[in-house]
Enzyme design. Structure first.
Site, PDB file in Angstrom:
ATOM      1  CG  ASP A 333     -41.186  -0.935 -31.679  1.00 36.45           C
ATOM      2  OD1 ASP A 333     -40.685  -0.519 -32.724  1.00 36.45           O
ATOM      3  OD2 ASP A 333     -42.088  -1.793 -31.642  1.00 36.45           O
ATOM      4  CD  GLU A 369     -41.090   3.107 -34.382  1.00 38.52           C
ATOM      5  OE1 GLU A 369     -40.617   2.809 -35.492  1.00 38.52           O
ATOM      6  OE2 GLU A 369     -41.566   2.270 -33.598  1.00 38.52           O
TER       7      GLU A 369
END
Length: 669
Positions: A333, A369
């Site tokens: 993330d 990401e």
């Protein structure tokens, strides 16, 4: 992963259990004293407080003979308390071991956890206790997942909470994913790997309890190894057993992990672990202000991933999940934080290099990401070649094409071909293509809502992205009009068909295969309720069957599973070009047609698209009117619809408006 590397894996820190007792070790470069607090079996009464011995390298350690596995414990640290200087030491704050592999209960936010030194009292009754245990190591095995496969993003709790065929005691847990009914569903969809949204223990953001809400996504961790007891009451064993069951079915397991921030949040946040041990080492401070956090994450703090001890903690966390659960890889993330050195992203940052070179982690699937909100934080295409990357350009361009935006046919072709404009540094693409993910509107809502509807989040609809490149087909939200329902169904199927025809890994979020809706909420992180729980009873079975057929088709057509960029040139010794781009009239796309602003039709003709040497035609009609597509012919071959039936007469195919049609070139009789 070499077996000797896994067998020899022992982190320097945490609670190391042996026959003689337990050795506790933790790092702090600024603490003056650190204790380990031992608790009773219920984790309530503190039965001992033992001071750790300080070494010259910042390691505080103590071996305690006779302590059994399963003991509950926490740390306390003392030193200067000067928040304006980034120092938060307070021995009244019980701190969770950053290396805890299990905690005895879930984290709960309480305002006393954020009280200043001498103001809030002892926090032991508010905090989970770490459980000292030594998980068993697994035999080495290569990852099941391979690039180019189908990744299925799973919100673990929401996935099974309303599943009628899963035992109630397993609903909402990791173990539910090992149930035969779940594995059967995954196999029907042709899933190559499940990507589990965060399963490590999380804490609610401080504004949520007052609203009666809780964080259901899990992107707010405290520690990085301990699984959330609500998702994994059996600890790491639950993940190991589930991973083994999925591997037995040929399905990989990828963990979505958050190493960019923690739930300790900003200067008003709670002191739970890293802040109380050495705030200045574990978190990045704002430039010229040691008392204020850098906030490249939008969550209040940013982990200092360029600090050697933070880097070691992250690598040890990854090793833990490979060695003790056998997972195939990781999705990171806000991954640019992991590559920030002195605040600037570097593709050769020590932590990113460490992942790729590590004997335990180096062969795992790594997915970035590739954006955060910090300086130069949008790094799509900028990660090292071992990393796959979430491709939001793919998401936006596909949505914009089907919304009817002008001048999008060239962008659509580029995304279908593997996004060489982004990942063209090598021979193969590193893209993870997706149309919808957990963050944003569901696939069904993209064609139902022009605007976000996040009122249920309690932030007056100010949270979440404002631009979703979505459309409603004439009515905002639900509609009983059969024509609108049909238009929405065509649009969803068209986007899915494009996704399954695209080069690179593809990702589908659980429930999008059968039309899940969040009623326009594009930031449903705080909705642990029927809004996000998958509705298995009323799912759109026809849409699900359509996705199953697409998945089978992608597996059966070699050209769809390859990773080489489509370049319009012969490949692998063939005399046929890997791709031709044609108009609906069957003529090659010219520079002029590529730039027609109102062009919404295109044929992608893949050379050697089938095992028997025939080509594959992907006919895309994004216009609002039906059209006839002409396909080029070759001696000895004839065109047939991909789903069987009668071949198109005279190599002409009727393609309805807002539809994608596949045709396969078969050898003639």
């Amino acid at each position: 992963m070499p077996m000797d590397a896994a067998a020899a894996y022992r982190p320097r820190f945490g609670a190391t259990v042996s026959e003689d007792g337990i050795r506790f070790a933790v790092w702090s470069g600024a603490a003056e004293r650190i204790w380990v607090s031992i608790f009773d079996a219920a984790g309530k009464a503190e039965t001992a407080r033992l001071e750790l011995q300080r070494g010259g390298d910042g390691v505080f350690a103590l071996s305690v003979p006779g302590l059994p596995e399963g003991i509950r414990y926490g740390f306390r640290a003392d030193g200067p308390y000067a928040p304006d200087e980034g120092l938060w030491f307070d021995p009244d704050k019980l701190l969770v071991d950053p290396y805890a592999v299990r905690i005895d209960r879930a984290y709960r936010y309480d305002g006393r956890l954020a009280a200043g030194r001498g103001q809030g009292g002892d926090t032991a009754d508010l905090m989970p206790k770490a459980v000292a245990e030594m998980p068993r190591s697994l035999q080495s095995a290569p990852p099941v997942f391979r690039a180019g496969g189908l990744i299925y993003e799973v919100p673990v709790r929401a996935f099974s909470m309303a599943h009628p065929s899963i035992p109630k005691k397993l609903r909402g847990t990791i173990r539910a994913l090992a149930e035969p009914v779940v594995i059967e569903h995954l196999l029907r969809l042709g899933v190559s790997a499940v990507e589990l949204m965060p399963v490590t223990a999380t804490m609610d953001e401080r504004h949520l309890p007052a609203l009666g809400l809780s964080n259901s996504w899990g992107y707010n961790p405290v520690t990085f190894m301990a699984l959330d007891p609500r998702l994994a009451p059996g600890g790491i064993d639950d993940l190991r057993v589930t991973t083994a069951a999925l591997h037995e079915a040929g399905i990989g397991v990828i963990l979505d992990l958050v190493f960019n921030h923690t739930a300790e949040s900003d200067e008003l946040g709670p002191t739970l672990s890293l802040r109380g041990l050495d705030n200045r080492a574990y978190y990045r401070a704002a430039v010229d202000d040691p008392g204020r956090y850098a906030n490249d994450t939008g969550t209040g703090n940013t982990l200092a991933c360029d600090h050697p001890v933070a880097e070691e903690l992250i690598l040890d966390s990854l090793r833990h999940f490979v060695v003790h659960a056998g997972v195939d890889g990781f999705r990171f993330d806000l991954a640019p934080v992991l590559g920030r050195v002195g605040g600037e992203f570097k593709a050769d940052a020590p932590l990113l290099q460490g992942m790729r070179q590590d004997p335990i982690i180096g062969d795992r699937v790594l997915i970035a990401e590739p954006w955060d909100i910090g300086h130069n934080g949008y790094r799509l295409g900028g990660f090292p070649p071992e990393f796959l990357e979430w491709n939001d350009r793919y998401r936006d361009d596909v949505r914009r094409f089907w919304r009817g935006d002008r001048g999008m046919v060239g962008a659509l072709a580029t995304r279908l071909a593997g996004s060489s404009d982004i990942f063209g540094g090598g021979a193969q693409t590193r893209t993870v293509n997706f149309i919808a993910a957990h963050d944003g509107m569901t696939l069904a809502d993209i064609v139902r809502y022009e605007r976000k509807h996040n009122e249920a989040n309690g932030e007056h609809n100010h949270d979440g992205h404002n631009e979703n490149f979505s459309w409603n087909n004439g009515v905002e939200g639900e509609s009983s009009d059969p024509e609108i329902a049909a238009e929405r169904g065509r649009d969803v199927r068209a986007m899915l068909a494009v996704l399954f025809a695209s080069r690179g890994a593809i990702m589908l979020t659980a429930g999008d295969e059968f039309g899940r809706s969040q009623h326009g909420n594009n930031n449903a992180y705080a909705q642990d309720n029927e809004l996000t729980w998958l509705d298995w009873a009323d799912r759109d079975v026809a849409l699900e069957d359509f996705v199953v057929a697409l998945a089978r088709f992608r597996r059966e057509i070699p050209a769809l599973a390859e990773l080489d960029f489509l370049a319009g040139t012969p490949r692998h010794g063939s005399a046929v070009s890997d791709v031709e781009w044609l108009t609906e009239a069957g003529r090659p796309m010219s520079d002029a047609t590529w730039h027609e602003p109102d062009r919404h039709r295109l044929t992608m003709l893949l050379g050697n698209g089938t095992a028997f040497g025939g080509r594959l035609a992907v006919m895309i009609n994004g216009a609002r009117r039906d059209a006839t597509f002409k396909l080029p012919t070759r001696p000895g071959f004839e065109w047939q619809p991909a789903a069987g039936g009668t071949k198109p007469v005279e190599s002409r195919a009727a393609v309805p408006a807002r539809t994608v049609l596949f045709a396969i070139e078969h050898p003639g009789e």
